[in-house]
Scaffold this active site. Structure first.
Site, PDB file in Angstrom:
ATOM      1  N   ASP B  11       0.767  -0.974  -0.402  1.00 61.92           N
ATOM      2  CA  ASP B  11      -0.019  -0.128   0.043  1.00 61.92           C
ATOM      3  C   ASP B  11       0.658   1.238  -0.385  1.00 61.92           C
ATOM      4  OD1 ASP B  11      -1.833  -1.400  -0.139  1.00 61.92           O
ATOM      5  OD2 ASP B  11      -2.675  -1.253   1.931  1.00 61.92           O
ATOM      6  N   ASP B 130     -12.954  -6.076  -6.482  1.00 61.18           N
ATOM      7  CA  ASP B 130     -13.853  -6.394  -4.516  1.00 61.18           C
ATOM      8  C   ASP B 130     -15.325  -6.821  -4.315  1.00 61.18           C
ATOM      9  OD1 ASP B 130     -11.888  -4.990  -3.884  1.00 61.18           O
ATOM     10  OD2 ASP B 130     -12.574  -3.822  -3.395  1.00 61.18           O
TER      11      ASP B 130
END
Lengths: 192, 253
Positions: B11, B130
């Site tokens: 990230d 997702d």
């Protein structure tokens, strides 16, 4: 000086980065005189065959490439464009390699993406290459095996992972993305 | 044989730092490039960088970081997070990324998949999905999992493939962060339905979880973050384990 041929294709910066990591000066250009003068020429490419050939012809880079007598390395689409003909967009290519490019049958996952082994390697390009070593591929079209094939890979069917005709070398895989193994192959080319 | 890929996910925030990393032996645990190089040395097959920067202004730092990553590492990498247009994708690819992953933007305007694919090739486009299981149905969520959509996951994956996505990155929200293993059912369903590679994501906690997803689904790759960042599983150890299970993986470097 290493010269990377500039045309309308994907991630060329990675090839330049890899050559520079090996300590060589490197430029990306479509200047014909510059390409002819270079000690080594790299012909990379990611993209679609017919539009890439169209781009090369428009700039007369096709005749320049065919006339080169220094070591040339085609990568990925670069290999396919050095073949005689590609099924992708029914494209007549540069004809340096005496073979044709076909689309993988869809009997397994296509594109062929990821790390795979090479078989029957036979060239100074693969000096130091071990049986367990793998290189990174990403492609939906493949060049058929021919007498000029210097490495094979087996995915869905055996195909040309690398081809050589005199001073013209090419790899279907990406040496610039194949970690230390790829760096070694690139170094072998740059040391020619 | 084509190898199953192990993909650490990093990230990125404000073009520099990595969150949630506790890695002994790095000069700066937050430096994305340092961490990326470490994973390359350990035998990671690919890397995914996910930009979690909140503001558009700060996001501009991302291309600088991508250039730096491209100079330093010699394996393929994907950049995702907030890519909303062909121009966004172009900036990332020109900076040296091999692929971009798109998620919310693709749901909002599916044409973006074919637009990026025709400009840079199918292999450049990773469709990130997702997904969440609710009332017996796997559906697609966007905006980092905050917003539900009516899309059924398998249908959306098939549409993504048809529009030119080169790969699917499938994250199960039910499994993500649980360390209870990947969502084998939906990963199997999606990877059987499409004929492009599927990267399984969300839920990896043990080495056996990786073996399970490769043995029980058609996934081509498995992605994880924290278990690598916190050293709970090392990549060489994981690959050794997978080899013992007769799963084809690549060795180090």
């Amino acid at each position: 000086m290493v010269c990377i041929i500039k045309y309308n294709a994907g991630n060329i910066a990675s090839v330049k980065n890899a050559v520079e990591r090996l300590g060589h000066e490197c430029i990306i250009t479509d200047d014909k005189a510059e390409i002819r003068r270079a000690g080594k020429v790299i012909f990379p490419g990611v993209g679609e065959a017919s539009s890439a050939m169209g781009y090369l012809k428009e700039r007369e880079l096709d005749t320049v490439i065919k006339s080169l007598d220094q070591p040339v390395l085609g990568i990925c689409l670069g290999l396919q464009l050095l073949c005689r003909y590609s099924e992708e967009g029914n494209t007549n290519c540069l004809g340096i390699f005496d073979t044709t490019v076909k689309k993988f049958p869809l009997s397994d996952i296509v594109p062929h993406i990821g790390w795979n082994n090479l078989e029957h390697t036979k060239s100074s390009l693969f000096e130091g290459f071990g049986n367990d070593d793998a290189v990174y591929f990403v492609h939906s079209y493949y060049a058929e095996i021919c007498t000029q094939t210097i490495a094979e890979c087996d995915y869905i069917l055996p195909f040309s992972a690398s081809i050589q005709n005199n001073n013209f070398f090419a790899t279907q895989f990406h040496p610039e993305k194949s970690a230390n193994v790829g760096e070694r192959i690139l170094k072998n080319f740059l040391d020619l | 044989m084509l190898k199953k890929r192990i993909i650490p996910c990093l990230d990125i925030k404000d073009g520099r730092t990595v969150k949630g990393v506790n890695f002994v032996g790095l000069r700066d645990a937050g430096d994305a490039v340092e961490l990326a190089k470490r994973y390359v040395q350990e035998g990671a097959d690919e890397l995914v960088f996910l930009d979690i920067t909140a503001t558009v202004e700060k996001r501009k730092n991302l291309t600088g970081l991508v250039e730096k990553i491209a100079r330093e590492i010699n394996i393929p990498f994907t950049v995702g997070g907030g890519i909303n247009s062909v121009e966004d994708a172009q900036a990332i690819i020109k900076a040296g990324a091999d692929k971009v992953s798109i998620n919310t933007a693709a749901v909002n305007r599916p044409e973006i998949i074919s637009e990026i694919a025709s400009e840079f090739g199918n292999q450049c486009v990773v469709l990130a999905i997702d997904t969440k299981l609710e009332n017996g149905e796997w559906t697609v969520y966007i905006h980092g999992g905050r917003t539900p959509t009516p899309l059924r996951t398998v249908d959306w994956a098939l549409e993504g493939e048809r529009r030119g996505a080169g790969e699917i990155l499938l994250t199960s929200m039910n499994n993500d962060g649980t360390k209870n293993g990947f969502a084998l059912d939906i990963t199997a369903a999606v990877s059987t339905a499409v004929n492009i590679p599927v990267i399984a994501s969300g839920g990896a906690g043990t080495m056996k979880h990786f073996a399970d997803v490769f043995q029980q689904t058609r996934a081509s790759a498995a992605l994880a973050a924290s278990i690598f960042h916190f050293g709970e599983i090392s990549i060489p150890q994981l690959k050794q384990f997978l080899k013992q299970q007769n799963i084809e993986v690549r060795g180090e470097g």
